[in-house]
Design a protein around this motif. Structure first.
Motif, PDB file in Angstrom:
ATOM      1  N   THR A   1      79.808  23.452  33.021  1.00 24.06           N
ATOM      2  CA  THR A   1      78.848  22.510  32.313  1.00 24.06           C
ATOM      3  C   THR A   1      77.913  23.331  31.511  1.00 24.06           C
ATOM      4  O   THR A   1      77.554  24.208  31.528  1.00 24.06           O
ATOM      5  N   THR A   2      77.936  22.706  30.367  1.00 25.05           N
ATOM      6  CA  THR A   2      76.994  23.008  29.315  1.00 25.05           C
ATOM      7  C   THR A   2      75.467  22.493  29.330  1.00 25.05           C
ATOM      8  O   THR A   2      75.433  21.354  29.559  1.00 25.05           O
ATOM      9  N   LEU A   3      74.565  23.314  29.389  1.00 27.98           N
ATOM     10  CA  LEU A   3      73.067  22.655  29.658  1.00 27.98           C
ATOM     11  C   LEU A   3      72.274  23.058  28.647  1.00 27.98           C
ATOM     12  O   LEU A   3      72.617  24.410  27.939  1.00 27.98           O
ATOM     13  N   GLU A   4      71.586  22.103  27.955  1.00 26.40           N
ATOM     14  CA  GLU A   4      71.021  22.444  26.626  1.00 26.40           C
ATOM     15  C   GLU A   4      69.349  22.296  27.105  1.00 26.40           C
ATOM     16  O   GLU A   4      68.964  21.570  27.790  1.00 26.40           O
ATOM     17  N   GLY A   5      68.691  23.254  26.600  1.00 24.39           N
ATOM     18  CA  GLY A   5      66.930  23.058  26.819  1.00 24.39           C
ATOM     19  C   GLY A   5      66.309  23.746  25.737  1.00 24.39           C
ATOM     20  O   GLY A   5      66.777  24.265  24.752  1.00 24.39           O
ATOM     21  N   ARG A   6      65.187  23.708  26.264  1.00 21.47           N
ATOM     22  CA  ARG A   6      64.238  24.337  25.257  1.00 21.47           C
ATOM     23  C   ARG A   6      63.450  25.597  26.224  1.00 21.47           C
ATOM     24  O   ARG A   6      63.523  25.659  27.290  1.00 21.47           O
ATOM     25  N   VAL A   7      62.982  26.680  25.621  1.00 14.97           N
ATOM     26  CA  VAL A   7      62.571  28.108  26.143  1.00 14.97           C
ATOM     27  C   VAL A   7      61.485  27.489  27.374  1.00 14.97           C
ATOM     28  O   VAL A   7      61.532  28.096  28.348  1.00 14.97           O
ATOM     29  N   SER A   8      60.631  26.537  26.892  1.00 15.06           N
ATOM     30  CA  SER A   8      59.764  26.190  27.607  1.00 15.06           C
ATOM     31  C   SER A   8      60.034  25.460  28.964  1.00 15.06           C
ATOM     32  O   SER A   8      59.149  25.411  29.950  1.00 15.06           O
ATOM     33  N   ASP A   9      61.277  24.993  28.931  1.00 12.06           N
ATOM     34  CA  ASP A   9      61.705  24.541  30.237  1.00 12.06           C
ATOM     35  C   ASP A   9      61.942  25.560  31.311  1.00 12.06           C
ATOM     36  O   ASP A   9      62.157  25.130  32.309  1.00 12.06           O
ATOM     37  N   VAL A  10      62.125  27.037  30.851  1.00 11.97           N
ATOM     38  CA  VAL A  10      62.373  27.966  31.841  1.00 11.97           C
ATOM     39  C   VAL A  10      61.315  28.934  31.883  1.00 11.97           C
ATOM     40  O   VAL A  10      60.972  29.502  32.991  1.00 11.97           O
ATOM     41  N   ILE A  11      60.761  29.275  30.971  1.00 12.31           N
ATOM     42  CA  ILE A  11      59.678  30.293  30.380  1.00 12.31           C
ATOM     43  C   ILE A  11      58.341  29.572  30.625  1.00 12.31           C
ATOM     44  O   ILE A  11      58.087  28.764  29.618  1.00 12.31           O
ATOM     45  N   ARG A  12      57.529  29.793  31.346  1.00 11.08           N
ATOM     46  CA  ARG A  12      56.160  29.093  31.586  1.00 11.08           C
ATOM     47  C   ARG A  12      55.052  29.926  31.209  1.00 11.08           C
ATOM     48  O   ARG A  12      54.046  29.703  31.049  1.00 11.08           O
ATOM     49  N   SER A  13      55.315  31.389  31.719  1.00  5.83           N
ATOM     50  CA  SER A  13      54.228  32.343  31.756  1.00  5.83           C
ATOM     51  C   SER A  13      54.086  32.768  30.552  1.00  5.83           C
ATOM     52  O   SER A  13      54.790  32.900  29.468  1.00  5.83           O
ATOM     53  N   GLU A  14      52.843  33.321  30.444  1.00  8.74           N
ATOM     54  CA  GLU A  14      52.142  34.018  29.130  1.00  8.74           C
ATOM     55  C   GLU A  14      52.971  35.338  28.798  1.00  8.74           C
ATOM     56  O   GLU A  14      53.273  35.634  27.800  1.00  8.74           O
ATOM     57  N   ALA A  15      53.313  36.101  29.808  1.00  9.20           N
ATOM     58  CA  ALA A  15      54.131  37.215  29.932  1.00  9.20           C
ATOM     59  C   ALA A  15      55.410  36.832  29.431  1.00  9.20           C
ATOM     60  O   ALA A  15      55.868  37.885  28.410  1.00  9.20           O
ATOM     61  N   GLY A  16      56.165  35.969  29.743  1.00  9.57           N
ATOM     62  CA  GLY A  16      57.289  35.446  29.326  1.00  9.57           C
ATOM     63  C   GLY A  16      57.366  35.288  28.048  1.00  9.57           C
ATOM     64  O   GLY A  16      58.269  35.591  27.105  1.00  9.57           O
ATOM     65  N   MET A  17      56.436  34.261  27.581  1.00  6.62           N
ATOM     66  CA  MET A  17      56.406  33.722  26.047  1.00  6.62           C
ATOM     67  C   MET A  17      55.931  34.914  25.193  1.00  6.62           C
ATOM     68  O   MET A  17      56.528  35.209  23.926  1.00  6.62           O
ATOM     69  N   ALA A  18      55.010  35.855  25.546  1.00  9.43           N
ATOM     70  CA  ALA A  18      55.003  37.208  24.592  1.00  9.43           C
ATOM     71  C   ALA A  18      56.149  37.934  24.731  1.00  9.43           C
ATOM     72  O   ALA A  18      56.521  38.582  23.372  1.00  9.43           O
TER      73      ALA A  18
END
Length: 436
Positions: free
Chosen positions: A357-374
């Motif tokens: 199954t192909t899942l499509e999303g945006r980064v913010s669907d998985v990454i929520r922390s400031e360390a992850g965004m950085a």
């Protein structure tokens, strides 16, 4: 008939309308013509080491760029890394030619310096390395005929002093490492500016807020930005042509690069600051998003590549960009706003395949922390992409039997750890971390 119609349309095409009035051009030339505003001479080091110095040639740098691509493929190697061939025949010949060319250039520089300053001792060894001999045929076929890798030049120092006393000093012919693959203009200069690392939160927070970042985004962005140069960083010698600011927005060869977005943003958001920072000195961006400058000496209006070359050649225009980066809050805010629009990863779309199954999303669907965004912001600023985010996410989802992106969020820390680029933001005490 068709040829005549096309030719006639070219001949009769209307010329681009100037965006500076004759009165403005006259005022700009008058401003820059004040005695002492722009001076040129030898740098102080010339008194100690002599004016003639050995430098990498731009043609040699282009050849090393092609050499790296022949070895590593079309991907862009890090600018601080020299790619070397594993095949001894290629690499041994290249190194032999490099050693020989630099020795030859140094003997020329020694002779020229001693003619002016007899007390100087020669730098080159009396007996130099042997000539490299014929280049391997397959090397020439793959990369091209190697030019001279080094030459003797005379670096010059330029000083620009504004009417408020601000002074900026540059030296051209920068001393690059012998195999640097991105050196293009010997007239270019470089100044790293004041690093964001040395700036306090009290200085930075209003800028990031003014650029539309909420406090959480600002904390992550600041953590990455402090690894970069200053808002007033300037570089006019490499493949970006003119690169300005903390993430090095560029004009590009045609004068339509990301730096034009920064100018246009400041021009729209704060026209008074823009006029004070740029237009009164003869710099603007036209409606097509292309750089336009007034030649400080002749008053001629130049557009596109001509304008870019003038900024490189005439350090008065170079200094305007650095002055704005050093003094103008509006220009600094515009830099951050454009960086956010280009590189903030939260809304980047990705696709992963799990259990067919192909899942499509945006980064913010998985990454929520400031360390992850950085972590992802750091990758995107330096590599232009968040890759290999999707590959890492897909592998971790399979290893933990995740079937949804919501389930994948539980393993955000593991994802971030695999995507670390320059530093480990999971260790930064100023940033939020993944839950668990």
């Amino acid at each position: 008939m068709l040829f005549h119609l096309v030719f006639a349309s070219i001949v009769t095409a209307p010329a681009q309308q100037p965006i500076f009035t004759p009165e403005e051009r006259a005022a700009i030339v008058s401003y820059w013509s004040v005695p002492g505003r722009y001076t040129m001479g030898l740098p102080p080091t010339a008194l100690k080491n002599g004016p003639w110095q050995v430098r990498l040639t731009p043609d040699g740098s282009r050849w090393f760029w092609a050499y790296q691509r022949a070895i590593a493929g079309p991907g862009k190697p890090p600018p601080n890394l020299d790619i070397k061939a594993t095949a001894p025949e290629w690499e041994n010949w290249v190194q032999a030619k490099l050693d020989y060319d630099r020795w030859c250039a140094q003997t020329v520089a020694d002779a020229a310096n001693r003619a002016l300053m007899p007390q100087l001792a020669p730098v080159a060894a009396q007996s130099g390395p042997p000539p490299p001999g014929p280049a391997p045929a397959d090397l020439v076929e793959k990369v091209g005929n190697p030019p001279a890798f080094a030459s003797a030049v005379v670096p010059m120092q330029f000083s620009v002093t504004f009417d408020d006393g601000d002074k900026y000093v540059y030296t051209d012919n920068p001393n690059m490492r012998p195999r640097y693959a991105y050196y293009r203009s010997p007239n270019g200069v470089m100044d790293p500016g004041r690093s964001l690392r040395s700036m306090s939160d009290a200085e930075l927070d209003p800028l990031f807020a003014g650029a539309g970042m909420n406090p959480s985004e600002a904390r992550a962005a600041k953590a990455v930005s402090r690894l970069e140069g200053g808002f007033d960083a300037v570089n006019t010698y490499d493949t970006g042509w003119v690169s300005i600011g903390f993430i090095q927005c560029i004009t590009g060869e045609r004068g339509d690069g990301s730096l034009m977005e920064v100018l246009a943003r400041e021009k729209a958001d704060n026209p008074d600051a823009y006029n004070a920072d740029y237009r009164r000195f003869g710099i603007d961006v036209n409606a097509a998003g292309v750089l336009v400058v007034v030649d400080p000496s002749t008053g001629a209006e130049l557009t596109g590549n001509e304008a870019v070359r003038k900024v490189i050649d005439d350090k008065r225009l170079t200094a305007c960009f650095q002055k704005a980066g050093r003094r103008s809050l509006a220009f600094r805010t515009a830099q951050i706003a454009v960086a956010r629009s280009h590189y903030w990863p939260a809304n980047d779309v990705f696709r992963v395949s799990v259990n067919g199954t192909t899942l499509e999303g945006r980064v913010s669907d998985v990454i929520r922390s400031e360390a992850g965004m950085a972590t992802l912001f750091d990758r995107k600023v330096n590599r232009g992409t968040i890759a290999p985010f999707a590959e890492v996410l897909e592998r971790i989802m399979r290893s933990h039997s995740c079937t949804t992106l919501e389930e994948a969020r539980r393993y955000e820390r593991e994802i971030i750890a695999e995507l670390k680029y320059r530093v480990d933001f999971l260790q930064d005490p100023t940033l939020s971390k993944p839950e668990g």
